[in-house]
Design an enzyme around this catalytic site. Structure first.
Site, PDB file in Angstrom:
ATOM      1  N   TYR B  37       0.831  -1.189   0.000  1.00 26.73           N
ATOM      2  CA  TYR B  37       0.000   0.000   0.000  1.00 26.73           C
ATOM      3  C   TYR B  37       0.875   1.252   0.000  1.00 26.73           C
ATOM      4  CZ  TYR B  37      -3.382   3.501   1.039  1.00 26.73           C
ATOM      5  OH  TYR B  37      -4.149   4.617   0.949  1.00 26.73           O
ATOM      6  N   HIS B 194     -12.441  10.912   6.347  1.00 26.88           N
ATOM      7  CA  HIS B 194     -11.522   9.810   6.581  1.00 26.88           C
ATOM      8  C   HIS B 194     -11.734   9.178   7.951  1.00 26.88           C
ATOM      9  CE1 HIS B 194      -9.154  11.483   3.150  1.00 26.88           C
ATOM     10  NE2 HIS B 194      -9.115  10.198   2.893  1.00 26.88           N
ATOM     11  N   ARG B 224      -3.518   8.389  -9.301  1.00 26.38           N
ATOM     12  CA  ARG B 224      -3.056   7.144  -8.698  1.00 26.38           C
ATOM     13  C   ARG B 224      -4.030   6.054  -9.082  1.00 26.38           C
ATOM     14  NH1 ARG B 224      -5.637   6.032  -3.180  1.00 26.38           N
ATOM     15  NH2 ARG B 224      -3.964   4.522  -2.931  1.00 26.38           N
ATOM     16  N   ASN B 226      -6.006   2.643  -7.707  1.00 25.56           N
ATOM     17  CA  ASN B 226      -6.374   1.851  -6.543  1.00 25.56           C
ATOM     18  C   ASN B 226      -7.090   0.614  -7.080  1.00 25.56           C
ATOM     19  OD1 ASN B 226      -6.593   1.163  -3.902  1.00 25.56           O
ATOM     20  ND2 ASN B 226      -8.293   2.571  -3.450  1.00 25.56           N
ATOM     21  N   GLU B 266      -9.555   1.433  -9.907  1.00 21.00           N
ATOM     22  CA  GLU B 266      -9.995   2.829  -9.909  1.00 21.00           C
ATOM     23  C   GLU B 266      -8.846   3.714 -10.347  1.00 21.00           C
ATOM     24  OE1 GLU B 266     -12.939   2.588  -6.024  1.00 21.00           O
ATOM     25  OE2 GLU B 266     -11.149   3.831  -5.982  1.00 21.00           O
ATOM     26  N   TYR B 317      -9.162  -5.873   4.430  1.00 23.55           N
ATOM     27  CA  TYR B 317      -9.586  -4.501   4.178  1.00 23.55           C
ATOM     28  C   TYR B 317     -10.260  -4.382   2.809  1.00 23.55           C
ATOM     29  CZ  TYR B 317      -8.917   0.462   3.062  1.00 23.55           C
ATOM     30  OH  TYR B 317      -9.091   1.754   2.669  1.00 23.55           O
ATOM     31  N   LYS B 318      -9.747  -5.088   1.836  1.00 20.08           N
ATOM     32  CA  LYS B 318     -10.319  -5.012   0.494  1.00 20.08           C
ATOM     33  C   LYS B 318     -11.511  -5.957   0.314  1.00 20.08           C
ATOM     34  CE  LYS B 318      -6.214  -3.155  -1.797  1.00 20.08           C
ATOM     35  NZ  LYS B 318      -6.688  -1.869  -2.352  1.00 20.08           N
TER      36      LYS B 318
END
Ligand code: FES
Lengths: 321, 348
Positions: B37, B194, B224, B226, B266, B317-318
């Site tokens: 990450y 956040h 970026r 993701n 993304e 998390y994903k």
């Protein structure tokens, strides 16, 4: 990636003296074409090749943000200063090609405001001219109170009064006219935001008065570009690039970094934006902070410096650069 | 470069497909055989690689027309997926200008923009739109400016107002989002959206990221990539709809995983809007089935290695920790252990 890298090539289309001290410069895109739109309050950083030294000075854009044909800035001559304004006045001529940065706005309008109350002192008028253009396109409500030394030094005062009758109020120092700030603030409608641009004393006065009258901090906006102060020459060691560099009397630390091919980040070059913040690894001496960015605690800790305006006095300074 | 637009669905019968050309240009997110990450922002400069999704500011691909139809359906069911606080109208116009100019320049055979002072004529051939309106006059458009142009542009959009040294999510069009809710986040600032509030040692990252964004310069956008995993080519994996898509995750088998499991990428970009000084944050979603991914041998090998070696907490998390063993087993068939070349693109 260092900031300040998005550049525009421009040609000087007009150099127009406004009064004894102020000259206006008009830039168009070299080779033709539109310039980017911008928002009122934005500045551009103008690059000057001044006898082997590169100077980069920020100036507020004063033209209509919707006009993509040309940008205009006004420069007040500072005979005492380090020379950027003198270069603009003495060396910049029509037809000259220059490099300027894309617009950057550190003084934008809060578009939630029901009304915008603008307070200008001297050359601090320029960002407001662009903002008034912007607001008049969208029927935004504003009032400008503009303090000048004398009528003849009041750049653009008459034109602005003609253009925005009843909304522009001019005060002449030499006639003992003063902005009655308390009364002015007390009579503003709810939801008004205050903007001030001018000498440091004026900015402090507006912030202090507004605070005493109970205005929320977020409703008071100011912009002050510091010209980097001159001072004793000093030496700096750079840990990352493994260099020892000298900072001259009339040079800022940031300029010295650039002169030594260090790609240091910046945006405002006036101690306001925080972009140039640099870590101090070792300091045997005194950091002389001139910026508006670091907090008192950060200054006390002595671990950070803003190279665009701040300096050093003492034996050894090592930076993480 | 005329594009053949697909007629396909992202729901119910899921007829979404990638053509062989679309597979080749898929923005595969792993540049090496492992994944860590990182915030990995890079300048969003045009990549001189014709056909790549990084070639233009706003990529238009074969899914364009069907994605816009899906967006219209989501909005019909739930109008709150598009919201704009009143002070964000100027930012909406910024977006209209930015997108129309970019698309007319980059895809002249599909889009045209003709300006006569403030009178603008916009022609969008794929969607059959030919509208004339007055720039900065809302009454001349069928929707608010942000809604108008984002009904014609792939990807979700968040518009962030900048004030008080913070960013505020004050407008957005969010119909294809992996797991967050505009209706919940609207009006929040950078730290609030956040939340839960980051732990003290993470705070520094947030402060630095915010500072970076506050100083984001006009003319210098960044991007970026993701990624996450989605079962079935479902665009709308919003929290509002979890009850509909959550259970699909439990229906994977060795036989159907190649077809049903999709890598969801993304492409996130960030750029300064010039007239309003707001920041525009488009989040563009690309989907590719495992079957299609392994048709590129380099990607088949690499995806296997990345998924196999991913730290537990990231898989958790994903949201694919339960299906990970199955993914690894299936993908291992396509990994012969051969070395892979650097970078994200398929070998020629
Ligand atoms: S460049 Fe803005 S604070 Fe130094």
């Amino acid at each position: 990636m260092s900031a300040g890298t998005a550049k525009l090539n421009v040609t000087v289309a007009e150099v127009k003296p406004i009064n004894e001290l102020v000259t206006r410069f008009k830039f168009v895109r070299t080779g033709g074409g539109d310039l980017p739109t911008f928002s009122g309050g934005a500045h551009t950083v103008v690059e000057m090749e001044d006898g082997g030294q590169t100077r980069l000075n920020p100036y507020s854009l004063m033209s209509d943000p919707a006009d993509r044909g040309a940008y205009m800035v006004s420069v007040r001559r500072d005979d005492e200063g380090r020379g950027g304004s003198l270069f603009m006045h003495n060396n910049v001529k029509e037809g000259m090609e220059m490099v300027i940065s894309n617009p950057v706005n550190l003084f934008s309008l809060d578009l939630r405001a029901k009304k915008h109350l603008m307070l200008a002192g001297g050359i601090g008028i320029t960002p407001f001219i662009a903002q008034m253009h912007q607001l008049s396109h969208t029927n935004g409500l504003f009032d400008l109170h503009y303090s000048v030394r004398t009528a003849s030094l009041g750049s653009y005062a008459e034109e602005l009064q003609a253009q925005y009758p009843n909304r522009v109020h001019v005060y002449h120092d030499d006639q003992d006219e003063r902005i009655n700030l308390e009364e002015l603030l007390d009579t503003q409608p709810l939801g008004t935001h205050i903007y001030v641009c001018g000498p440091k004393g004026m900015i402090d006065w507006v912030h202090k008065t507004a605070e005493e009258l109970g205005w929320p901090r977020e409703a008071v906006h100011s912009e002050e570009f510091l010209a980097p102060a001159s001072g004793q020459p000093f030496e700096v060691k750079l840990a990352q690039s493994n260099k020892v560099i000298q900072v001259g009397e009339h040079q800022s630390l940031l300029e010295a970094l650039e002169a030594n091919d260090v790609d240091a980040p910046y945006l405002c070059r006036g101690g306001a934006c925080g972009q140039c913040e640099t870590t101090v690894i070792e300091c045997d001496g005194k950091l002389v902070h001139y910026d508006h960015w670091l907090t008192d605690e950060q200054r006390e800790a002595g671990k950070l410096i803003m190279p665009c305006v701040s300096r050093f006095e003492g034996k050894t300074l090592v930076l993480d650069q | 470069m005329t594009i053949q637009f697909n007629d396909e669905t992202f729901r119910d019968d899921f007829t979404f497909r990638n053509s062989p050309e679309a597979i080749k240009r898929f923005p595969f997110p792993f540049h090496e055989d492992s994944y860590m990450y990182s915030v990995n922002l890079e300048p969003h400069v045009a990549l001189k690689r014709p056909g790549s999704p990084f070639e233009f500011a706003f990529d238009v691909d074969e899914h364009y027309v069907s994605e816009m139809a899906d967006r219209a359906k989501v909005l019909a069911d739930d109008p709150l997926r598009c919201q704009s606080l009143p002070h964000m109208t100027l930012a909406g116009w910024d977006l209209v200008e930015y997108i129309m100019e970019a698309k007319a320049r980059d895809y002249p055979d599909l889009f045209e923009l003709h300006k006569d002072g403030d009178r603008w004529r916009w022609i969008n051939k794929p969607l059959g739109i030919d509208d004339t309106f007055t720039f900065l006059d809302e009454s001349t458009l069928p929707y608010g400016p942000m809604e108008y142009i984002t009904r014609q542009t792939q990807g979700d959009f968040a518009l962030l107002d900048q004030r008080d040294d913070n960013l505020w999510m004050d407008a957005g069009m969010v119909t294809t989002q992996a797991d967050w809710s505009l209706d919940f986040d609207i009006g929040m600032n950078f730290f609030e959206w956040h939340a839960p509030v980051p732990k003290a040692h993470e705070m520094g990252i947030f402060v630095r990221a915010l500072k970076f964004l506050l100083n984001l310069q006009q003319g210098a956008p960044v991007r970026r990539l993701n990624w996450t995993m989605t079962v079935n080519p479902l665009l709308d994996t919003s929290p509002e709809n979890y009850h509909k898509w959550g259970e699909m995750k439990s229906k994977l088998t060795m036989d159907n995983i190649g077809e049903k499991q999709h890598l969801r990428v993304e492409l996130q970009t960030l750029f300064r809007l010039p007239r309003s000084n707001a920041i525009c944050f488009p989040i563009r979603c690309y989907l590719c089935s495992f079957n299609d991914l392994v048709s590129v041998p380099k990607w088949g090998r690499r995806l296997h290695r990345v998924i196999r070696d991913l730290p537990e907490e990231l898989a958790e998390y994903k949201g694919f920790i339960a299906n990970r063993p199955l993914m690894i087993e299936w993908l291992s068939q396509y990994d012969d252990g051969a070395p892979t070349s650097d970078g994200i693109f398929p070998d020629e």
